[in-house]
Design an enzyme around this catalytic site. Structure first.
Site, PDB file in Angstrom:
ATOM      1  N   GLU A  36       0.830  -1.200   0.000  1.00  0.00           N
ATOM      2  CA  GLU A  36       0.000   0.000   0.000  1.00  0.00           C
ATOM      3  C   GLU A  36       0.864   1.250   0.000  1.00  0.00           C
ATOM      4  O   GLU A  36       2.047   1.204   0.323  1.00  0.00           O
ATOM      5  CB  GLU A  36      -0.939   0.014   1.206  1.00  0.00           C
ATOM      6  N   HIS A  38       2.745   4.576   0.866  1.00  0.00           N
ATOM      7  CA  HIS A  38       3.419   5.120   2.049  1.00  0.00           C
ATOM      8  C   HIS A  38       4.053   6.461   1.709  1.00  0.00           C
ATOM      9  O   HIS A  38       5.241   6.704   1.985  1.00  0.00           O
ATOM     10  CB  HIS A  38       4.475   4.147   2.571  1.00  0.00           C
ATOM     11  N   ASP A  47       5.234  -2.297   4.609  1.00  0.00           N
ATOM     12  CA  ASP A  47       4.691  -3.167   5.653  1.00  0.00           C
ATOM     13  C   ASP A  47       5.163  -4.612   5.497  1.00  0.00           C
ATOM     14  O   ASP A  47       5.343  -5.320   6.499  1.00  0.00           O
ATOM     15  CB  ASP A  47       3.160  -3.123   5.633  1.00  0.00           C
ATOM     16  N   HIS A 122       1.162  -4.491   9.278  1.00  0.00           N
ATOM     17  CA  HIS A 122       0.155  -3.568   8.745  1.00  0.00           C
ATOM     18  C   HIS A 122      -0.935  -3.343   9.785  1.00  0.00           C
ATOM     19  O   HIS A 122      -1.561  -4.302  10.263  1.00  0.00           O
ATOM     20  CB  HIS A 122      -0.430  -4.149   7.457  1.00  0.00           C
ATOM     21  N   GLU A 124      -4.057  -2.293   9.919  1.00  0.00           N
ATOM     22  CA  GLU A 124      -5.425  -2.795   9.755  1.00  0.00           C
ATOM     23  C   GLU A 124      -5.528  -4.314   9.723  1.00  0.00           C
ATOM     24  O   GLU A 124      -6.628  -4.861   9.810  1.00  0.00           O
ATOM     25  CB  GLU A 124      -6.043  -2.212   8.480  1.00  0.00           C
ATOM     26  N   HIS A 175       1.878   6.149  10.118  1.00  0.00           N
ATOM     27  CA  HIS A 175       1.896   5.681   8.737  1.00  0.00           C
ATOM     28  C   HIS A 175       2.857   6.540   7.922  1.00  0.00           C
ATOM     29  O   HIS A 175       2.603   7.737   7.711  1.00  0.00           O
ATOM     30  CB  HIS A 175       0.494   5.750   8.144  1.00  0.00           C
ATOM     31  N   GLU A 180       8.627   4.277  10.616  1.00  0.00           N
ATOM     32  CA  GLU A 180       8.734   3.497   9.387  1.00  0.00           C
ATOM     33  C   GLU A 180       9.837   4.029   8.478  1.00  0.00           C
ATOM     34  O   GLU A 180      10.558   3.246   7.846  1.00  0.00           O
ATOM     35  CB  GLU A 180       7.391   3.476   8.655  1.00  0.00           C
TER      36      GLU A 180
END
Length: 274
Positions: A36, A38, A47, A122, A124, A175, A180
């Site tokens: 996804e 970033h 992730d 991740h 979620e 996020h 990260e």
């Protein structure tokens, strides 16, 4: 140390003729990630890269086997990563993810391993991963084998976090932010672009809003600050999480905080609720 953690054994490198004997009584470590957006500075693979590198490091410490990473996940919500407002994200619906993870766990349960560790990368994914694990537990397919699943950020000690990130916005808002970005600078600097976008109004946790303006809640998909990100900080965080994961397994304390137990400050046993 810089770059990927060396040394773990790969499940996928075994042959079918070897697998049962090789895995008998062993530890398996399964990285579960996502693909996804970033932001403009980090790749879609963040992730999955992080879950896999944490899994590799833990497996190396425990002399275990690393399973192939799961790279497709539940989608981010609009208020946690911008949802599908930014291109590149691959996803499945939550009920599909539960079924997929359950089926993969059931296939693993046919093998003679002793312990399964699942490392989630991740945000979620967590409720769907835990639901799939509990469905498999209720099926009794795992027997008395040990299963430990965690999101890597869940193992970061609060005292460590306060010392290193005094203005930490909460993991829901990290996020493409400081942690990260720093981890990727340590593990895969070749994938990190030069931009360091930040967002000075991280979203609240546990709030769903429709409609939502992602140009206000994010900065090109970034939810919080990237200021101060570095490979050195990423290495410190990486080593901290790996040490916590390994100690959690070796101490056998499960839900109890490792350091609280070792210092005698934990006075109550965790209870299972329905």
């Amino acid at each position: 140390m810089s770059g990927p953690y060396p040394g773990p054994r790969s499940y996928a490198d075994l042959t079918s003729a070897e697998v049962r004997e090789a895995l008998h009584g062993q530890t398996l470590v399964w990285p579960v990630g996502a693909t996804e957006q970033h932001g403009p500075h980090l790749p879609l693979s963040v992730d999955t890269v992080l879950a896999e590198e944490f899994a590799r490091a833990v497996a190396a410490e425990l002399d275990g086997f690393v399973l192939p990473a799961q790279p497709v996940a539940a989608r981010s919500l609009p208020q946690s990563g911008g949802g599908l407002s930014f291109p590149g994200t691959l996803h499945v619906n939550g009920d599909t993810l539960i079924r997929f993870l359950r089926e993969e766990l059931l296939s693993l349960a046919r093998l003679p391993f002793a312990r399964l560790l699942v490392v989630n990368g991740h945000f979620e994914n967590e409720p769907f991963l835990f639901e799939s694990l509990d469905q498999v537990r209720q099926s009794e397919a795992l027997g008395d084998r040990q299963v430990l699943a965690f999101s890597w950020w869940s193992l970061v000690q609060e005292s460590w976090l306060r010392a290193e990130f005094p203005e930490f916005p909460g993991w829901h808002a990290e996020h493409a932010g400081l942690t990260e970005t720093s981890l990727m600078l340590h593990l895969r600097p070749d994938l990190v672009r030069e931009a360091r976008p930040g967002h000075d109004r991280p979203p609240r946790s546990g709030v769903y809003l429709h409609p939502i303006d992602v140009t206000r809640t994010t900065n090109d998909g970034v939810l919080s600050s990237t200021h101060g990100s570095s490979a050195a900080l990423g290495e410190k965080l990486f080593r901290h999480v790996v040490a916590e994961a390994v100690e959690l397994v070796r101490s056998g304390e499960g839900l109890l905080p490792v350091r609280a137990v070792s210092t005698g400050t934990a006075t109550t046993e965790p209870t299972e609720t329905s």
